[in-house]
Design an enzyme around this catalytic site. Structure first.
Site, short mmCIF file in Angstrom:
data_model
loop_
_atom_site.label_atom_id
_atom_site.label_comp_id
_atom_site.label_asym_id
_atom_site.label_seq_id
_atom_site.Cartn_x
_atom_site.Cartn_y
_atom_site.Cartn_z
N HIS A 1 -7.10 -5.47 -2.01
CA HIS A 1 -5.94 -4.65 -1.68
C HIS A 1 -5.03 -5.28 -0.64
CE1 HIS A 1 -3.63 -0.96 -1.37
NE2 HIS A 1 -3.83 -0.94 -0.05
N SER B 1 0.83 -1.20 0.00
CA SER B 1 0.00 0.00 0.00
C SER B 1 0.87 1.25 0.00
CB SER B 1 -0.96 -0.05 1.19
OG SER B 1 -1.99 0.91 1.05
N ASP C 1 -8.23 -4.61 -6.74
CA ASP C 1 -7.85 -3.63 -5.72
C ASP C 1 -8.77 -2.41 -5.84
OD1 ASP C 1 -6.66 -1.89 -3.97
OD2 ASP C 1 -4.67 -1.98 -4.88
#
Length: 332
Positions: free
Chosen positions: A272, A144, A238
């Site tokens: 994600h 991330s 995602d």
């Protein structure tokens, strides 16, 4: 829809998960079987060593046996604090792993208004020079927001041989990044692109502007300067941001500079938060910076299969590009 994410706060104790199986066909169902699954995070012989070195706040995990070992610096995203569970599990596989905090931990800044790359340079230097870490370079594992931090580290700092970015961006995001006299501005965004799903959860996937257009290009990370190998890992579903697009653009930039030092792995149906194997799929949870629960994407079965596959890829990538002796022996 679930809006909480399961994390392990203390790796010194195991997870205890009760699994119950009920019959189908009536309202309440009949309990058919029940079992408790215990999952440890500190393998026998793995050392957990808190680090307070200069400004660096971290935890070092050393594998059992005689070193030195391949070194990996492990970072998480915008949640702050010091997540240790991925680092502790990776140490059981023969890596010396430094789980690094960079905000909202002990005496570190409570929020991220600006990040100084010199802090991460200190962490890299600490790990590289540790007597139990095999050189000459180390690996960086990030997910991330920390994915773009990892790319910046590889681009500006020496001593990094292998970098894995999981669902990261190819531009600096959220906050300015300063290194000496250079400031990389954050990629701009438009909150008007945020929308609420039918379940009332926010979707922020399209809020960031395109980093390849106009003034946004000043936020792009000059990864062509890096002297390491890259593994870009992306989840096709995602919903945090457009990680498949960012990975392709990063690979394209490297090729345009005559470099073939990267791999891109895409996981269809994954979301994600790609975690170590057997962590439950997290469809949504509170985003601390947004201040709302957000959708992360993914389908449980595909996401779970992706986590199992990725865990093996992470180890293989670092062994190949950090542990030359092990790679040579494997080929004999």
């Amino acid at each position: 829809m679930l809006t909480k994410k399961l994390v392990k706060r203390d790796v010194r104790t195991p997870f205890l998960v009760d699994i119950e199986v009920y019959s189908d066909g009536d309202t309440e169902g009949q309990l058919l079987a029940k079992e408790t699954n215990e999952r440890g995070f500190l393998a026998e012989g793995v050392q957990r060593l808190p680090v307070r070195e200069g400004r660096v706040r971290a935890t070092l995990f050393l594998p059992p046996g005689r070193g030195p070992f391949p070194g990996v610096l492990d970072m998480y995203g915008t949640g702050g604090g010091l997540p240790e569970y991925r680092a502790s599990l990776l140490a059981s596989r023969g890596f010396a792993v430094l789980a690094l905090a960079y905000y909202s931990y002990l005496d570190l800044p409570k929020d991220m208004r600006e990040l100084e790359l010199e802090y991460f340079e200190e962490a890299v230097s600490f790990l590289r020079t540790h007597p139990q870490v095999k050189g000459p370079g180390i690996g960086v594992l990030a997910i991330s927001k920390s994915g773009d931090l990892a790319l910046s580290m590889a681009s500006f700092l020496p001593g990094i041989s292998a970098t894995i970015s999981i669902n990261g961006c190819n531009a600096n995001t959220l906050f300015p990044l300063r290194y000496k006299d250079t400031v990389v501005p954050p990629l701009s965004f438009k909150t008007s692109r945020l929308f609420l799903t039918k379940s009332g959860i926010a979707n922020i996937r399209d809020t960031l502007n395109n980093p390849t257009e106009g003034e946004n290009r000043q936020s792009l990370i000059p990864i062509e300067q890096a002297q390491c190998r890259f593994l870009f890992v992306v989840a096709e579903d995602d919903q945090n941001w457009k990680s498949p697009f960012y990975a392709e653009e990063a690979a394209k930039r490297l090729r345009e500079h005559g470099k073939e030092n990267c791999e891109v792995v895409v996981y269809p149906g994954a979301g994600h938060y790609l975690e170590p194997p057997y962590f439950p799929h997290c469809p949504s949870s509170l985003h601390l910076l947004v201040g709302l629960p957000v959708v992360w994407g993914g389908e449980p079965r595909s996401h779970g299969e992706a986590q199992v596959d990725l865990w093996g890829r992470i180890q293989a990538f670092f062994i190949k590009h950090l542990d030359v002796e092990s790679t040579s022996k494997a080929r004999l």
